[in-house]
Design a protein around this motif. Sequence first.
Motif, PDB file in Angstrom:
ATOM      1  N   VAL A  80      17.173 -61.652 -49.756  1.00 43.64           N
ATOM      2  CA  VAL A  80      18.236 -60.647 -49.784  1.00 43.64           C
ATOM      3  C   VAL A  80      19.560 -61.271 -50.239  1.00 43.64           C
ATOM      4  CG1 VAL A  80      19.634 -59.149 -48.283  1.00 43.64           C
ATOM      5  CG2 VAL A  80      17.142 -59.168 -48.054  1.00 43.64           C
ATOM      6  N   SER A  81      19.849 -62.475 -49.712  1.00 47.67           N
ATOM      7  CA  SER A  81      21.132 -63.105 -50.050  1.00 47.67           C
ATOM      8  C   SER A  81      21.131 -63.656 -51.476  1.00 47.67           C
ATOM      9  CB  SER A  81      21.428 -64.240 -49.074  1.00 47.67           C
ATOM     10  OG  SER A  81      20.423 -65.218 -49.191  1.00 47.67           O
ATOM     11  N   ARG A  82      19.949 -63.756 -52.096  1.00 48.65           N
ATOM     12  CA  ARG A  82      19.880 -64.272 -53.470  1.00 48.65           C
ATOM     13  C   ARG A  82      19.821 -63.133 -54.482  1.00 48.65           C
ATOM     14  NH1 ARG A  82      15.622 -66.808 -54.685  1.00 48.65           N
ATOM     15  NH2 ARG A  82      16.549 -68.068 -56.339  1.00 48.65           N
ATOM     16  N   GLY A  83      20.084 -61.936 -54.001  1.00 49.28           N
ATOM     17  CA  GLY A  83      20.270 -60.821 -54.931  1.00 49.28           C
ATOM     18  C   GLY A  83      19.010 -60.074 -55.316  1.00 49.28           C
ATOM     19  N   GLU A  84      17.920 -60.224 -54.557  1.00 49.97           N
ATOM     20  CA  GLU A  84      16.747 -59.392 -54.859  1.00 49.97           C
ATOM     21  C   GLU A  84      17.172 -57.925 -54.719  1.00 49.97           C
ATOM     22  OE1 GLU A  84      13.183 -60.179 -52.601  1.00 49.97           O
ATOM     23  OE2 GLU A  84      12.015 -58.787 -53.831  1.00 49.97           O
ATOM     24  N   PRO A  85      16.849 -57.102 -55.708  1.00 48.39           N
ATOM     25  CA  PRO A  85      17.322 -55.714 -55.656  1.00 48.39           C
ATOM     26  C   PRO A  85      16.837 -55.000 -54.389  1.00 48.39           C
ATOM     27  CG  PRO A  85      16.467 -56.220 -57.834  1.00 48.39           C
ATOM     28  CD  PRO A  85      16.114 -57.385 -56.951  1.00 48.39           C
ATOM     29  N   ILE A  86      17.710 -54.158 -53.837  1.00 48.50           N
ATOM     30  CA  ILE A  86      17.375 -53.434 -52.600  1.00 48.50           C
ATOM     31  C   ILE A  86      16.127 -52.580 -52.797  1.00 48.50           C
ATOM     32  CG2 ILE A  86      18.190 -51.687 -50.940  1.00 48.50           C
ATOM     33  CD1 ILE A  86      19.597 -54.443 -50.752  1.00 48.50           C
ATOM     34  N   GLN A  87      16.009 -51.947 -53.984  1.00 44.85           N
ATOM     35  CA  GLN A  87      14.849 -51.074 -54.168  1.00 44.85           C
ATOM     36  C   GLN A  87      13.535 -51.856 -54.147  1.00 44.85           C
ATOM     37  OE1 GLN A  87      17.412 -51.387 -56.261  1.00 44.85           O
ATOM     38  NE2 GLN A  87      16.880 -50.917 -58.391  1.00 44.85           N
ATOM     39  N   ASP A  88      13.586 -53.147 -54.490  1.00 45.28           N
ATOM     40  CA  ASP A  88      12.382 -53.984 -54.414  1.00 45.28           C
ATOM     41  C   ASP A  88      12.149 -54.437 -52.973  1.00 45.28           C
ATOM     42  OD1 ASP A  88      12.623 -53.634 -57.100  1.00 45.28           O
ATOM     43  OD2 ASP A  88      12.953 -55.749 -57.599  1.00 45.28           O
ATOM     44  N   THR A  89      13.216 -54.932 -52.345  1.00 45.67           N
ATOM     45  CA  THR A  89      13.108 -55.382 -50.952  1.00 45.67           C
ATOM     46  C   THR A  89      12.592 -54.243 -50.076  1.00 45.67           C
ATOM     47  OG1 THR A  89      15.018 -56.806 -51.348  1.00 45.67           O
ATOM     48  CG2 THR A  89      14.416 -56.426 -49.053  1.00 45.67           C
ATOM     49  N   ALA A  90      13.155 -53.059 -50.278  1.00 50.00           N
ATOM     50  CA  ALA A  90      12.798 -51.909 -49.447  1.00 50.00           C
ATOM     51  C   ALA A  90      11.308 -51.593 -49.573  1.00 50.00           C
ATOM     52  CB  ALA A  90      13.630 -50.695 -49.857  1.00 50.00           C
TER      53      ALA A  90
END
Length: 303
Positions: A80-90
């Motif tokens: 998350v802190s390395r900028g993985e897109p929220i829509q992917d993380t979610a």
Amino acid sequence: MGNLQGRDLLSLADLQPNEIQELLTLAQQLKAGEVKFDFQRKTLGLLFRKASTRTRVSFTVAMHQLGGHVIDLDPSVTQVSRGEPIQDTARVLDRYLDVLAIRTFEQAELETFAKFSKIPIINALSDLEHPCQVLADLLTVLENFGTLKGLTLTYLGDGNNMAHSLMIGCALVGMNVRIASPKNFTPDPAVVSQAKALATNSEVIVTDDPKLASQAAHVLYTDVWASMGQESEAEDRIPIFQPYQLNSELMALADRDAIALHCLPAHRGEEITDEVMEGDQSRIWDEAENRLHAQKALLASVL
Ligand code: CP
Ligand code: NVA
């Protein structure tokens, strides 16, 4: 509890008045040990971008007492802190977790999580709202007065996330709400309009007069003058907010049975005096405890 199953709680306005009442009733039953749940194999994720004591611990203990598990998704050790897109993380977290509580800055981030995951997303504080806190606050008011309808809550200070969720929460349960804030620190006009539209049998008042707002109120409530993310403004805000301090002078204007609440953490001597925090009318420690019971009811309802 069926009707909240699978639902998100991004704003208190996501709940209908009867759903808030049901949550508060369940919280009271859980607190009294009258009901038990067993959510073995259910996992709650906590993704917090801001510091937290109460919310983090009460969610963790709540899930543990419900028989489930918690994973701390500390942004600094996840992608998350390395900028993985929220829509992917979610979409990935959705495949592992059963419910996800998020503390963040932008309400839009919560909305993106909710859009891209099927599991319930819970707002554990954003810059816009703090709905879980207000569930505990309403529980505390209900415990004290035996009712909510017709009571008056006065919030003193910054027109921030707490002011917003209190306005919406009070409006939904039929409480009058008065927000006393300095000019330039008033609540978001869109949230004021929203609360006014939701308040069918009660008043929503925004004023810059803390004394007038405190007259005959049943609950005097305050929060820090500079929220998380506003630390650089803290010094400059002190003289502006001083007249809004929750002190014995304002308590004396309220109803004789009035209670004092604060979501905590407090800056003693700024927004609230030691005397009020430690005084007979303070229900601040019950309020903090009620975070546990209210969130247990919420988790049990959405799972
Ligand atoms: N009131 C509240 O949310 O406290 P924390 O920031 O400690 O979680
Ligand atoms: N308004 C405060 C609430 C903390 C629980 C903040 O956002 O920092």
